[in-house]
Scaffold this motif. Sequence first.
Motif, PDB file in Angstrom:
ATOM      1  N   ASP A   8       8.215   0.701  -3.055  1.00  0.00           N
ATOM      2  CA  ASP A   8       8.761  -0.655  -2.961  1.00  0.00           C
ATOM      3  C   ASP A   8       7.691  -1.621  -2.464  1.00  0.00           C
ATOM      4  O   ASP A   8       7.867  -2.344  -1.482  1.00  0.00           O
ATOM      5  N   ARG A   9       6.571  -1.643  -3.171  1.00  0.00           N
ATOM      6  CA  ARG A   9       5.423  -2.420  -2.683  1.00  0.00           C
ATOM      7  C   ARG A   9       5.687  -3.923  -2.711  1.00  0.00           C
ATOM      8  O   ARG A   9       5.151  -4.654  -1.867  1.00  0.00           O
ATOM      9  N   ASP A  10       6.519  -4.400  -3.641  1.00  0.00           N
ATOM     10  CA  ASP A  10       6.825  -5.833  -3.661  1.00  0.00           C
ATOM     11  C   ASP A  10       7.623  -6.239  -2.419  1.00  0.00           C
ATOM     12  O   ASP A  10       7.385  -7.298  -1.830  1.00  0.00           O
ATOM     13  N   VAL A  11       8.566  -5.381  -2.023  1.00  0.00           N
ATOM     14  CA  VAL A  11       9.326  -5.635  -0.796  1.00  0.00           C
ATOM     15  C   VAL A  11       8.391  -5.621   0.406  1.00  0.00           C
ATOM     16  O   VAL A  11       8.475  -6.480   1.298  1.00  0.00           O
ATOM     17  N   ALA A  12       7.494  -4.645   0.452  1.00  0.00           N
ATOM     18  CA  ALA A  12       6.568  -4.544   1.576  1.00  0.00           C
ATOM     19  C   ALA A  12       5.680  -5.779   1.674  1.00  0.00           C
ATOM     20  O   ALA A  12       5.441  -6.299   2.779  1.00  0.00           O
ATOM     21  N   LEU A  13       5.221  -6.276   0.540  1.00  0.00           N
ATOM     22  CA  LEU A  13       4.380  -7.470   0.562  1.00  0.00           C
ATOM     23  C   LEU A  13       5.162  -8.671   1.082  1.00  0.00           C
ATOM     24  O   LEU A  13       4.652  -9.450   1.910  1.00  0.00           O
ATOM     25  N   ARG A  14       6.396  -8.829   0.648  1.00  0.00           N
ATOM     26  CA  ARG A  14       7.204  -9.948   1.143  1.00  0.00           C
ATOM     27  C   ARG A  14       7.445  -9.832   2.647  1.00  0.00           C
ATOM     28  O   ARG A  14       7.451 -10.845   3.369  1.00  0.00           O
ATOM     29  N   THR A  15       7.643  -8.604   3.133  1.00  0.00           N
ATOM     30  CA  THR A  15       7.824  -8.399   4.571  1.00  0.00           C
ATOM     31  C   THR A  15       6.604  -8.873   5.345  1.00  0.00           C
ATOM     32  O   THR A  15       6.719  -9.528   6.393  1.00  0.00           O
ATOM     33  N   MET A  16       5.419  -8.574   4.838  1.00  0.00           N
ATOM     34  CA  MET A  16       4.198  -8.987   5.526  1.00  0.00           C
ATOM     35  C   MET A  16       4.024 -10.497   5.497  1.00  0.00           C
ATOM     36  O   MET A  16       3.608 -11.108   6.491  1.00  0.00           O
ATOM     37  N   VAL A  17       4.351 -11.120   4.376  1.00  0.00           N
ATOM     38  CA  VAL A  17       4.248 -12.580   4.297  1.00  0.00           C
ATOM     39  C   VAL A  17       5.210 -13.232   5.274  1.00  0.00           C
ATOM     40  O   VAL A  17       4.870 -14.214   5.961  1.00  0.00           O
ATOM     41  N   ARG A  18       6.419 -12.694   5.392  1.00  0.00           N
ATOM     42  CA  ARG A  18       7.419 -13.247   6.323  1.00  0.00           C
ATOM     43  C   ARG A  18       6.960 -13.176   7.772  1.00  0.00           C
ATOM     44  O   ARG A  18       7.431 -13.941   8.623  1.00  0.00           O
ATOM     45  N   ALA A  19       6.059 -12.247   8.065  1.00  0.00           N
ATOM     46  CA  ALA A  19       5.609 -12.068   9.443  1.00  0.00           C
ATOM     47  C   ALA A  19       4.504 -13.041   9.838  1.00  0.00           C
ATOM     48  O   ALA A  19       4.126 -13.104  11.011  1.00  0.00           O
ATOM     49  N   LEU A  20       3.979 -13.817   8.895  1.00  0.00           N
ATOM     50  CA  LEU A  20       2.885 -14.731   9.205  1.00  0.00           C
ATOM     51  C   LEU A  20       3.399 -15.983   9.898  1.00  0.00           C
ATOM     52  O   LEU A  20       4.448 -16.524   9.547  1.00  0.00           O
ATOM     53  N   ARG A  21       2.613 -16.476  10.837  1.00  0.00           N
ATOM     54  CA  ARG A  21       2.892 -17.793  11.382  1.00  0.00           C
ATOM     55  C   ARG A  21       2.191 -18.829  10.510  1.00  0.00           C
ATOM     56  O   ARG A  21       1.268 -18.498   9.761  1.00  0.00           O
ATOM     57  N   PRO A  22       2.617 -20.092  10.517  1.00  0.00           N
ATOM     58  CA  PRO A  22       1.930 -21.105   9.707  1.00  0.00           C
ATOM     59  C   PRO A  22       0.431 -21.113  10.008  1.00  0.00           C
ATOM     60  O   PRO A  22       0.012 -21.126  11.169  1.00  0.00           O
ATOM     61  N   GLY A  23      -0.359 -21.063   8.960  1.00  0.00           N
ATOM     62  CA  GLY A  23      -1.804 -20.978   9.098  1.00  0.00           C
ATOM     63  C   GLY A  23      -2.324 -19.567   9.213  1.00  0.00           C
ATOM     64  O   GLY A  23      -3.534 -19.347   9.209  1.00  0.00           O
ATOM     65  N   GLY A  24      -1.420 -18.574   9.321  1.00  0.00           N
ATOM     66  CA  GLY A  24      -1.842 -17.186   9.463  1.00  0.00           C
ATOM     67  C   GLY A  24      -2.363 -16.600   8.161  1.00  0.00           C
ATOM     68  O   GLY A  24      -2.028 -17.060   7.063  1.00  0.00           O
ATOM     69  N   TRP A  25      -3.178 -15.552   8.306  1.00  0.00           N
ATOM     70  CA  TRP A  25      -3.846 -14.931   7.166  1.00  0.00           C
ATOM     71  C   TRP A  25      -3.247 -13.554   6.863  1.00  0.00           C
ATOM     72  O   TRP A  25      -2.986 -12.764   7.778  1.00  0.00           O
ATOM     73  N   LEU A  26      -3.092 -13.286   5.574  1.00  0.00           N
ATOM     74  CA  LEU A  26      -2.739 -11.956   5.086  1.00  0.00           C
ATOM     75  C   LEU A  26      -3.963 -11.393   4.383  1.00  0.00           C
ATOM     76  O   LEU A  26      -4.537 -12.043   3.497  1.00  0.00           O
ATOM     77  N   LEU A  27      -4.391 -10.206   4.784  1.00  0.00           N
ATOM     78  CA  LEU A  27      -5.510  -9.508   4.150  1.00  0.00           C
ATOM     79  C   LEU A  27      -5.009  -8.152   3.686  1.00  0.00           C
ATOM     80  O   LEU A  27      -4.628  -7.308   4.496  1.00  0.00           O
ATOM     81  N   ILE A  28      -4.990  -7.962   2.373  1.00  0.00           N
ATOM     82  CA  ILE A  28      -4.559  -6.702   1.777  1.00  0.00           C
ATOM     83  C   ILE A  28      -5.757  -6.064   1.095  1.00  0.00           C
ATOM     84  O   ILE A  28      -6.455  -6.713   0.306  1.00  0.00           O
ATOM     85  N   GLU A  29      -5.998  -4.794   1.392  1.00  0.00           N
ATOM     86  CA  GLU A  29      -7.095  -4.056   0.775  1.00  0.00           C
ATOM     87  C   GLU A  29      -6.514  -2.792   0.151  1.00  0.00           C
ATOM     88  O   GLU A  29      -5.938  -1.960   0.851  1.00  0.00           O
ATOM     89  N   ASP A  30      -6.670  -2.680  -1.147  1.00  0.00           N
ATOM     90  CA  ASP A  30      -6.119  -1.514  -1.829  1.00  0.00           C
ATOM     91  C   ASP A  30      -7.050  -1.041  -2.925  1.00  0.00           C
ATOM     92  O   ASP A  30      -7.767  -1.836  -3.553  1.00  0.00           O
ATOM     93  N   ALA A  31      -6.977   0.253  -3.166  1.00  0.00           N
ATOM     94  CA  ALA A  31      -7.810   0.849  -4.205  1.00  0.00           C
ATOM     95  C   ALA A  31      -7.266   0.517  -5.595  1.00  0.00           C
ATOM     96  O   ALA A  31      -6.087   0.208  -5.765  1.00  0.00           O
ATOM     97  N   ASP A  32      -8.182   0.593  -6.560  1.00  0.00           N
ATOM     98  CA  ASP A  32      -7.798   0.428  -7.970  1.00  0.00           C
ATOM     99  C   ASP A  32      -8.433   1.577  -8.749  1.00  0.00           C
ATOM    100  O   ASP A  32      -9.466   1.407  -9.396  1.00  0.00           O
ATOM    101  N   PRO A  33      -7.838   2.795  -8.667  1.00  0.00           N
ATOM    102  CA  PRO A  33      -8.440   3.943  -9.344  1.00  0.00           C
ATOM    103  C   PRO A  33      -8.564   3.781 -10.852  1.00  0.00           C
ATOM    104  O   PRO A  33      -9.447   4.398 -11.460  1.00  0.00           O
ATOM    105  N   ALA A  34      -7.708   2.965 -11.454  1.00  0.00           N
ATOM    106  CA  ALA A  34      -7.799   2.782 -12.899  1.00  0.00           C
ATOM    107  C   ALA A  34      -8.991   1.928 -13.292  1.00  0.00           C
ATOM    108  O   ALA A  34      -9.460   1.994 -14.435  1.00  0.00           O
ATOM    109  N   LEU A  35      -9.495   1.115 -12.362  1.00  0.00           N
ATOM    110  CA  LEU A  35     -10.635   0.252 -12.666  1.00  0.00           C
ATOM    111  C   LEU A  35     -11.923   1.056 -12.773  1.00  0.00           C
ATOM    112  O   LEU A  35     -12.800   0.753 -13.578  1.00  0.00           O
ATOM    113  N   GLN A  36     -12.056   2.090 -11.944  1.00  0.00           N
ATOM    114  CA  GLN A  36     -13.206   3.008 -12.012  1.00  0.00           C
ATOM    115  C   GLN A  36     -12.638   4.381 -11.671  1.00  0.00           C
ATOM    116  O   GLN A  36     -12.550   4.746 -10.514  1.00  0.00           O
ATOM    117  N   PRO A  37     -12.247   5.162 -12.671  1.00  0.00           N
ATOM    118  CA  PRO A  37     -11.454   6.365 -12.418  1.00  0.00           C
ATOM    119  C   PRO A  37     -12.260   7.620 -12.093  1.00  0.00           C
ATOM    120  O   PRO A  37     -11.664   8.656 -11.796  1.00  0.00           O
TER     121      PRO A  37
END
Length: 269
Positions: free
Chosen positions: A119-148
């Motif tokens: 449920d990654r879309d739900v998880a992303l929305r949860t993280m956005v909801r936790a930000l205060r105005p001006g706060g930063w979200l930094l997501i780092e994820d692998a892309d195995p299909a880009l270089q397999p």
Amino acid sequence: MGQDAGYLLDNGQAEAGTRFDALSDLFDDSTFRHFETVGVAEGWQCWEVGSGGPAVPSWLATRVGPGGRVLATDIDVSWAGAATSEGVEVVRHDVALDPPPAGTFDLVHARLVLVHVSDRDVALRTMVRALRPGGWLLIEDADPALQPLICPEEHGPEQELANRLRRGFRLLLQQRGAELAYGRRLPRLLREAGLADVGADAYFPITSPACAVLEEATVRQVRDRLTAAGLATDKEIERHLANVASGRLDLATSPMISAWGRLRAEGTP
């Protein structure tokens, strides 16, 4: 790390600590550079999602100081002892199921989490909801299909075997709901979530001693599932582990896509 019941790389397995250490060696410098870019400073309130090992939350705790807060969450917090000694608050939390933690944050960060969460879309929305105005979200994820490939230069039987086992590993990940092309989607997803000043980059080592450590630990962690699924034999896995130990393989990782964005403060463009 945030995961569901089908997560392939269980934090409770003996090899998990080795994997955490290798991932720190490979990616911490890049992560810390991004923290510097968004301006993490004294007094910041930070939420580290799906922490895995203690290195990242401990770095944040040092930077924000006693006037700040670092909350580190995971489904499995068995790694937590080292982090709590560094002034990190550790809480069991499932980012895809649970509401955001109390309070709002100047920084919310997750590394190698969402690609594994069904449920990654739900998880992303949860993280956005936790930000205060001006706060930063930094997501780092692998892309195995880009270089397999684990061996980008497949020039002999040792490299061919390594890449075949890597294809089997990727198939197991897909069967458990991992999205192997997720990393490249992050900039668009952050914009669609309403974040401003979105940027992204990618990093992956072509060869490193830590790549070999990570590969050995990963293969040992999933070998029973590889053999049970008919994706490799025990003999092939032992031969590959010997090849890794020999140092003759130039082992790479999947690209790590880092994407960041800021929640607009009221009245700002």
